[in-house]
Design a protein around this motif. Sequence first.
Motif, mmCIF file in Angstrom:
data_model
loop_
_atom_site.group_PDB
_atom_site.id
_atom_site.type_symbol
_atom_site.label_atom_id
_atom_site.label_comp_id
_atom_site.label_asym_id
_atom_site.label_seq_id
_atom_site.Cartn_x
_atom_site.Cartn_y
_atom_site.Cartn_z
ATOM 1 N N ASP A 41 0.825 -1.201 0.000
ATOM 2 C CA ASP A 41 0.000 0.000 0.000
ATOM 3 C C ASP A 41 0.863 1.256 0.000
ATOM 4 O O ASP A 41 0.537 2.246 -0.662
ATOM 5 C CB ASP A 41 -0.909 0.030 1.231
ATOM 6 N N VAL A 42 1.956 1.204 0.762
ATOM 7 C CA VAL A 42 2.875 2.330 0.861
ATOM 8 C C VAL A 42 4.300 1.811 0.658
ATOM 9 O O VAL A 42 4.688 0.814 1.273
ATOM 10 C CB VAL A 42 2.783 3.034 2.231
ATOM 11 N N ILE A 43 5.061 2.495 -0.187
ATOM 12 C CA ILE A 43 6.453 2.117 -0.441
ATOM 13 C C ILE A 43 7.347 3.259 0.016
ATOM 14 O O ILE A 43 7.295 4.366 -0.525
ATOM 15 C CB ILE A 43 6.683 1.825 -1.937
ATOM 16 N N VAL A 44 8.140 3.001 1.027
ATOM 17 C CA VAL A 44 9.089 3.982 1.557
ATOM 18 C C VAL A 44 10.450 3.606 0.990
ATOM 19 O O VAL A 44 11.034 2.598 1.373
ATOM 20 C CB VAL A 44 9.111 3.962 3.100
ATOM 21 N N TYR A 45 10.955 4.413 0.063
ATOM 22 C CA TYR A 45 12.114 3.983 -0.716
ATOM 23 C C TYR A 45 13.308 4.914 -0.552
ATOM 24 O O TYR A 45 13.180 6.086 -0.202
ATOM 25 C CB TYR A 45 11.745 3.861 -2.193
ATOM 26 N N ASP A 46 14.483 4.347 -0.838
ATOM 27 C CA ASP A 46 15.741 5.066 -0.692
ATOM 28 C C ASP A 46 16.170 5.753 -1.982
ATOM 29 O O ASP A 46 15.617 5.501 -3.062
ATOM 30 C CB ASP A 46 16.853 4.104 -0.253
ATOM 31 N N ALA A 47 17.222 6.569 -1.860
ATOM 32 C CA ALA A 47 17.716 7.350 -2.997
ATOM 33 C C ALA A 47 18.246 6.472 -4.120
ATOM 34 O O ALA A 47 18.235 6.879 -5.285
ATOM 35 C CB ALA A 47 18.805 8.313 -2.528
ATOM 36 N N LEU A 48 18.734 5.281 -3.798
ATOM 37 C CA LEU A 48 19.324 4.423 -4.814
ATOM 38 C C LEU A 48 18.303 3.514 -5.491
ATOM 39 O O LEU A 48 18.675 2.680 -6.322
ATOM 40 C CB LEU A 48 20.443 3.575 -4.196
ATOM 41 N N VAL A 49 17.038 3.678 -5.162
ATOM 42 C CA VAL A 49 15.977 2.924 -5.830
ATOM 43 C C VAL A 49 15.432 3.784 -6.959
ATOM 44 O O VAL A 49 14.824 4.823 -6.728
ATOM 45 C CB VAL A 49 14.856 2.549 -4.847
ATOM 46 N N GLY A 50 15.664 3.352 -8.193
ATOM 47 C CA GLY A 50 15.311 4.163 -9.353
ATOM 48 C C GLY A 50 13.898 3.934 -9.866
ATOM 49 O O GLY A 50 13.183 3.027 -9.409
ATOM 50 N N PRO A 51 13.486 4.733 -10.841
ATOM 51 C CA PRO A 51 12.128 4.627 -11.400
ATOM 52 C C PRO A 51 11.847 3.296 -12.077
ATOM 53 O O PRO A 51 10.693 2.852 -12.117
ATOM 54 C CB PRO A 51 12.058 5.796 -12.390
ATOM 55 N N ASP A 52 12.875 2.646 -12.611
ATOM 56 C CA ASP A 52 12.653 1.346 -13.247
ATOM 57 C C ASP A 52 12.160 0.318 -12.228
ATOM 58 O O ASP A 52 11.334 -0.542 -12.550
ATOM 59 C CB ASP A 52 13.945 0.841 -13.899
ATOM 60 N N ILE A 53 12.691 0.408 -11.022
ATOM 61 C CA ILE A 53 12.255 -0.495 -9.957
ATOM 62 C C ILE A 53 10.856 -0.113 -9.479
ATOM 63 O O ILE A 53 9.961 -0.955 -9.340
ATOM 64 C CB ILE A 53 13.233 -0.443 -8.766
ATOM 65 N N LEU A 54 10.643 1.177 -9.269
ATOM 66 C CA LEU A 54 9.357 1.641 -8.744
ATOM 67 C C LEU A 54 8.215 1.446 -9.736
ATOM 68 O O LEU A 54 7.038 1.450 -9.341
ATOM 69 C CB LEU A 54 9.458 3.116 -8.357
ATOM 70 N N SER A 55 8.543 1.251 -10.998
ATOM 71 C CA SER A 55 7.493 1.045 -12.003
ATOM 72 C C SER A 55 6.723 -0.249 -11.773
ATOM 73 O O SER A 55 5.637 -0.437 -12.328
ATOM 74 C CB SER A 55 8.099 1.041 -13.412
ATOM 75 N N PHE A 56 7.261 -1.134 -10.937
ATOM 76 C CA PHE A 56 6.578 -2.392 -10.636
ATOM 77 C C PHE A 56 5.571 -2.235 -9.498
ATOM 78 O O PHE A 56 4.877 -3.180 -9.152
ATOM 79 C CB PHE A 56 7.592 -3.485 -10.273
ATOM 80 N N ALA A 57 5.499 -1.047 -8.908
ATOM 81 C CA ALA A 57 4.538 -0.821 -7.829
ATOM 82 C C ALA A 57 3.113 -0.936 -8.358
ATOM 83 O O ALA A 57 2.826 -0.564 -9.504
ATOM 84 C CB ALA A 57 4.756 0.559 -7.208
ATOM 85 N N ARG A 58 2.243 -1.433 -7.528
ATOM 86 C CA ARG A 58 0.845 -1.576 -7.968
ATOM 87 C C ARG A 58 0.212 -0.205 -8.148
ATOM 88 O O ARG A 58 0.611 0.784 -7.511
ATOM 89 C CB ARG A 58 0.044 -2.399 -6.962
ATOM 90 N N GLU A 59 -0.764 -0.135 -9.016
ATOM 91 C CA GLU A 59 -1.467 1.124 -9.241
ATOM 92 C C GLU A 59 -2.165 1.554 -7.958
ATOM 93 O O GLU A 59 -2.841 0.767 -7.308
ATOM 94 C CB GLU A 59 -2.498 0.950 -10.366
ATOM 95 N N GLY A 60 -1.968 2.795 -7.567
ATOM 96 C CA GLY A 60 -2.592 3.311 -6.358
ATOM 97 C C GLY A 60 -1.699 3.276 -5.138
ATOM 98 O O GLY A 60 -2.043 3.861 -4.100
ATOM 99 N N ALA A 61 -0.560 2.613 -5.238
ATOM 100 C CA ALA A 61 0.357 2.575 -4.097
ATOM 101 C C ALA A 61 0.934 3.971 -3.855
ATOM 102 O O ALA A 61 1.208 4.723 -4.789
ATOM 103 C CB ALA A 61 1.483 1.586 -4.355
ATOM 104 N N VAL A 62 1.122 4.311 -2.598
ATOM 105 C CA VAL A 62 1.711 5.603 -2.222
ATOM 106 C C VAL A 62 3.224 5.449 -2.148
ATOM 107 O O VAL A 62 3.729 4.538 -1.478
ATOM 108 C CB VAL A 62 1.158 6.081 -0.859
ATOM 109 N N LEU A 63 3.956 6.333 -2.835
ATOM 110 C CA LEU A 63 5.414 6.295 -2.828
ATOM 111 C C LEU A 63 5.936 7.412 -1.940
ATOM 112 O O LEU A 63 5.618 8.586 -2.147
ATOM 113 C CB LEU A 63 5.963 6.461 -4.249
ATOM 114 N N GLU A 64 6.744 7.054 -0.942
ATOM 115 C CA GLU A 64 7.323 8.039 -0.033
ATOM 116 C C GLU A 64 8.843 7.952 -0.099
ATOM 117 O O GLU A 64 9.420 6.905 0.198
ATOM 118 C CB GLU A 64 6.859 7.798 1.402
ATOM 119 N N PHE A 65 9.471 9.055 -0.481
ATOM 120 C CA PHE A 65 10.937 9.089 -0.573
ATOM 121 C C PHE A 65 11.539 9.296 0.812
ATOM 122 O O PHE A 65 11.122 10.171 1.563
ATOM 123 C CB PHE A 65 11.373 10.221 -1.500
#
Length: 264
Positions: A41-65
């Motif tokens: 539901d929520v992805i709390v991600y680091d600086a070294l996690v790029g958009p290619d990885i985050l593109s696999f997140a489910r639709e509607g998931a909240v991304l928090e840097f």
Amino acid sequence: MARLSRVTPSFAPGTVWLVGAGPGDPGLLTIHALNALATADVIVYDALVGPDILSFAREGAVLEFAGKRGGRPSAVQREICERLIQLAREGHRVLRLKGGDPFIFGRGGEEALALAEAGVSFRIVPGVSSGLASLAMHGVPATFRKSNHAVILATGHPAPGEKIDWTSLARTGVPIVLYMAVSSISLIVSALMEGGLAGDTPTLTVHEATTSRESVVEATLESLPGLAEKGMIRSPAIIVIGAIATFRSAIVNHLLEFGSEAAQ
């Protein structure tokens, strides 16, 4: 994902998964990591996690840097831990996503302790370590029977008030793989040479391994500070020091380096 669900555990609401995203190439994600991305539901991600990885997140998931970068305004670790606890207590499926492996210089241990103390259930998903992947993707074995039966993983960014005994590490004669060391490379090189490492000891620096921005520099130990000053080696990078660093030059003409191609 339906097939993958047969071999990976379910992601329960109110829990946290501490997940390693690998060095950057999405092809190096584990099945468990993919499942977490597709479910959280929520992805709390680091600086070294790029958009290619985050593109696999489910639709509607909240991304928090919640990334940390040396010399720049960064999230405070205590606040990150508190946020993970808060989100879990609100009933979310919380994915804490880190580059490489969460337990190799990723401060995953601190987050695991904080979650345990707060009574929050969590799962740990190992990732492909950026340090070892940077070597392997360029044909450099971390261990080699004819040269070394051990390898040292070290950070160039110890906790405030702590110091690393670089001279003692140098005296082991074991290859050293450095994480987060570019900003302090002059001090490290000086101490390693004081400990007995020769100035012409081979090194290999891999910047943003397995991504489309990857660059590789082969050099000697004594030349690293000058290369850093000129911006020829820069963060984020993995630096390997020792005889194994020469492997790439021996096989590079026949090595298929697919990591950066996959990320383009």
